[in-house]
Design a protein around this motif. Structure first.
Motif, short mmCIF file in Angstrom:
data_model
loop_
_atom_site.label_atom_id
_atom_site.label_comp_id
_atom_site.label_asym_id
_atom_site.label_seq_id
_atom_site.Cartn_x
_atom_site.Cartn_y
_atom_site.Cartn_z
N LEU A 16 0.79 -1.41 0.29
CA LEU A 16 -0.15 -0.46 -0.23
C LEU A 16 0.66 0.90 -0.39
N ALA A 17 1.07 1.98 -1.28
CA ALA A 17 2.87 2.32 -1.10
C ALA A 17 1.94 3.98 -2.57
N ASP A 18 2.49 4.14 -3.00
CA ASP A 18 2.49 5.01 -4.07
C ASP A 18 4.24 4.46 -4.69
N LYS A 19 4.43 5.37 -5.40
CA LYS A 19 5.59 4.84 -6.43
C LYS A 19 6.90 4.99 -5.68
N SER A 20 7.45 4.05 -4.83
CA SER A 20 8.77 4.38 -4.13
C SER A 20 9.58 3.10 -3.53
N THR A 63 1.29 -14.40 -1.99
CA THR A 63 0.43 -13.62 -2.36
C THR A 63 0.78 -11.53 -2.14
N VAL A 64 1.26 -11.16 -3.54
CA VAL A 64 1.06 -9.93 -3.36
C VAL A 64 -0.31 -9.28 -3.69
N VAL A 65 -0.52 -8.17 -3.00
CA VAL A 65 -1.38 -7.40 -3.42
C VAL A 65 -1.38 -5.99 -3.00
N PRO A 66 -0.94 -5.40 -4.74
CA PRO A 66 -1.05 -4.00 -4.95
C PRO A 66 -1.75 -3.14 -5.03
N LEU A 67 -1.63 -2.59 -4.20
CA LEU A 67 -2.67 -1.26 -3.68
C LEU A 67 -2.32 0.19 -3.88
N ASN A 68 -3.57 0.51 -4.44
CA ASN A 68 -3.04 2.32 -4.33
C ASN A 68 -3.92 3.22 -3.24
N PRO A 69 -2.80 3.46 -2.53
CA PRO A 69 -3.00 4.21 -1.15
C PRO A 69 -4.06 6.19 -1.67
N ARG A 70 -4.22 5.76 -2.73
CA ARG A 70 -5.20 7.05 -2.91
C ARG A 70 -6.78 6.53 -2.99
N PHE A 71 -6.59 5.44 -3.33
CA PHE A 71 -8.00 4.79 -3.28
C PHE A 71 -8.48 5.51 -2.39
N PRO A 72 -10.59 5.81 -2.27
CA PRO A 72 -11.21 5.77 -0.91
C PRO A 72 -11.02 5.14 0.22
N ALA A 73 -10.98 5.11 1.22
CA ALA A 73 -10.79 4.39 2.40
C ALA A 73 -11.62 2.94 2.83
N GLU A 74 -13.38 2.76 2.21
CA GLU A 74 -13.88 2.23 2.28
C GLU A 74 -13.39 0.91 1.40
N ARG A 75 -13.30 1.59 -0.31
CA ARG A 75 -12.50 0.12 -1.13
C ARG A 75 -11.05 -0.29 -0.65
N THR A 76 -9.99 0.66 -0.16
CA THR A 76 -8.70 0.00 0.19
C THR A 76 -9.60 -1.30 1.63
N ARG A 77 -10.02 -1.54 2.26
CA ARG A 77 -11.04 -1.96 3.07
C ARG A 77 -11.41 -3.43 3.31
N ARG A 78 -12.21 -3.20 1.60
CA ARG A 78 -12.72 -4.33 0.74
C ARG A 78 -12.00 -5.36 0.40
N MET A 79 -10.98 -4.60 -0.59
CA MET A 79 -10.16 -5.02 -0.91
C MET A 79 -8.80 -5.85 -0.08
N LEU A 80 -8.29 -5.39 1.20
CA LEU A 80 -7.68 -6.12 1.94
C LEU A 80 -8.50 -6.99 2.49
N THR A 81 -9.47 -7.06 3.24
CA THR A 81 -10.35 -7.67 3.81
C THR A 81 -10.73 -9.29 3.00
N GLY A 96 0.30 5.18 2.45
CA GLY A 96 0.21 3.98 2.72
C GLY A 96 -0.18 3.85 4.06
N ARG A 97 0.51 3.99 5.28
CA ARG A 97 0.28 3.92 7.11
C ARG A 97 -0.61 5.15 6.49
N ALA A 98 -1.21 6.11 6.62
CA ALA A 98 -2.59 6.39 6.50
C ALA A 98 -3.69 6.34 6.12
N ALA A 99 -3.98 5.99 4.85
CA ALA A 99 -4.47 5.56 4.22
C ALA A 99 -5.29 3.46 4.96
N LEU A 100 -3.90 3.46 5.19
CA LEU A 100 -4.66 2.16 5.92
C LEU A 100 -5.10 2.74 7.79
#
Length: 501
Positions: free
Chosen positions: A62-66, A82-100, A113-117
């Protein structure tokens, strides 16, 4: 050191090949920071050891290009998870659903990414990159059927669909690319698309498999790509076709403006002949490939080599052909359920096909059982030319590409209908000012200020899925089948483009 067997055919094997070819040369560069193959390898082994201490099932990046993101992807692969690349700038609810949905148990994150999490409310451990710990001696062995990564696509129920892609699928894909392209250690690859977009795997692992450097493209570089290419001696470019329109608006498509490019790849949207021709003039030494493929078929599944002499004659509606289906796969065209020799929905089976969505319930309607095999239904209508190449005609359903992002219009409708006062919604597309498409939303019920709707949708949808205009109607027009006449709405939206709300 933690001892571990080396896998011979895992996706990470491509990085090990690059390490052997170019140990002291740059593997990844982000702005002024860079890592050599040796340095990145050692970092990934240490972080993989730290990951395995927590016995993870899958690891989200969960990170920008870094540098943290790129090393994190490799570390997860080295750890055999398994690696799950996620965009940290997506809405929080969408990110929560994908992580789950992906069963993520550990997160690799940069500060964004920490702030998004934190906004998701999930209590997931974040890898402490500075914590000491035993490094792996070598990457963990994986089986061909193991999932290398999971990516998420738009879902018609308002819930993103998780697509697992195996190491075996990647092996077939990259072996095929080896035969098709002449990449080498002297090439310089861009890393342009988002890390949650499957084409990023093309950019990274084509480069790393040949010991070549990958350069993350900073946003500011798009204002003058020719100058950036010249500075970095860029030879391999990848973007959506909309990227061509942006470069044109910035004045970068002058003849001969990008002489260092050897290969230019476009995917994610229909490529217009006029755009391909303009890019070719600006990059006269570059071969241009129009690639096609849904995430479910491992990055891309067809390819057409642009030719100024022959491609325009093969085009339909000014759209460059998508080419032939990759070797080792079978395909068929279905026209209202009946196999056609010339035109219909493209269905494909073969080694690049996902074994199915994370949620088996999402498989319904997307896979076809025929001749004792499972086929993926792309939902795309294509025409087969006399030479066997395919030409893209359009979507059968309401799925579209916006800025390279795959969007189910039904998902947009679903989210809008949750807004107070809204009775029903119908999203359509119209041409965007700079090329490509943009969304326009028609709705019934109470009249709601556009800013209110835009704010509500931004909390649940990524920016490409948020409509650019909101139009209130008393009722929707219906077609002869008594269904909402989306075609009429789309025509009306396009007709208003000049004076655009």
């Amino acid at each position: 050191m933690i001892e571990s067997a080396v896998s011979g055919r895992g996706l990470h094997e491509r990085f090990l090949r690059g390490l052997e070819l170019s140990p002291g040369r740059t593997a990844i560069r982000v702005d002024a920071e860079s890592l050599t193959y040796e340095a990145m390898h050692e970092l990934a082994l240490r972080r993989a050891g730290a990951l395995l201490a927590g016995a993870p099932r899958s690891v989200a990046v969960l990170a920008d290009k870094s540098l943290s993101a790129y090393v994190g992807i490799l570390a997860a692969l080295y750890a055999g998870v398994t690696v799950v690349p996620l965009n940290p700038r997506f809405p929080a609810e969408r990110t929560r659903r994908m992580l789950t949905a992906a069963g993520v148990s550990t997160v690799i994150a940069d500060p964004v990414g920490r702030a998004a999490l934190a906004e998701t409310g999930l209590d997931l451990p974040v890898l402490d990159e500075s914590a000491p710990g035993p490094a792996l001696d070598a990457p963990v062995a994986v089986r061909p059927s193991d999932t290398a990564y999971v990516l998420f696509t738009s879902g018609s129920t308002g819930r993103p669909k998780g697509v697992p892609i195996t190491h075996a699928s990647n092996e077939h894909y990259f072996d095929l690319l080896e035969r098709r392209y002449d990449f080498g250690p002297e090439d310089v690859f861009c890393q342009n698309v988002g890390l949650n977009f499957d084409c990023a795997m093309f950019e990274l692992f084509c480069a790393w498999g040949h010991g070549a450097p990958v350069h993350a493209i900073p946003p500011a570089a798009h204002r003058d790509l020719p100058a950036f290419f010249a500075e970095r001696r860029m030879t391999v470019w990848f973007s959506t076709p909309s990227g061509i329109s942006f470069v044109r608006r910035m004045g970068g498509l002058t003849p001969g403006a990008m002489p260092t490019l050897r290969w230019s790849f476009f995917a994610g949207e229909a490529l217009l002949c006029e755009d391909a021709a303009a890019w070719q003039a600006a990059a006269p030494q570059s071969k241009i490939e129009n690639l096609y493929g849904p995430t479910e078929l491992t990055v891309t599944i067809t390819g057409h080599r642009w030719s100024p002499e022959t491609s325009p004659d093969l085009a339909v509606n000014g759209v460059v052909p998508i080419g032939r289906v990759h070797d080792g796969h079978d395909h068929l065209l279905l026209d209202e359920g009946t196999e056609s020799a010339t035109e219909g929905e493209l269905c494909i089976t073969g080694p690049q096909m996902t074994p199915g969505y994370l949620d088996p319930g999402d498989d319904r309607g997307r896979f076809l059982e025929r001749d004792g095999r499972s086929w993926y239904r792309t939902g795309d209508r294509v025409r087969r030319l006399d030479d066997g190449e395919l030409v893209y005609l359009g979507r059968l359903d309401a799925q579209v590409q916006i800025q390279g992002f795959r969007v189910e219009l039904a998902e947009v409708d679903h989210v809008v209908r949750q807004c107070p006062g809204i009775q029903n919604a119908a999203a359509v597309t119209r041409p965007a000012p700079g090329g490509g498409l943009e969304l326009v939303l028609y709705y019934t019920g109470d009249r709601v200020p556009p800013a209110t709707l835009r704010r509500a949708l931004s909390a649940h949808l990524p920016d490409p899925m948020v409509p650019r205009a909101f139009l209130h109607v008393a009722e929707f027009p219906l077609n002869s089948n008594h269904k909402v006449d989306r075609a009429r709405l789309a025509r009306e939206a396009a007709a208003m483009s000049d004076g655009r709300p």
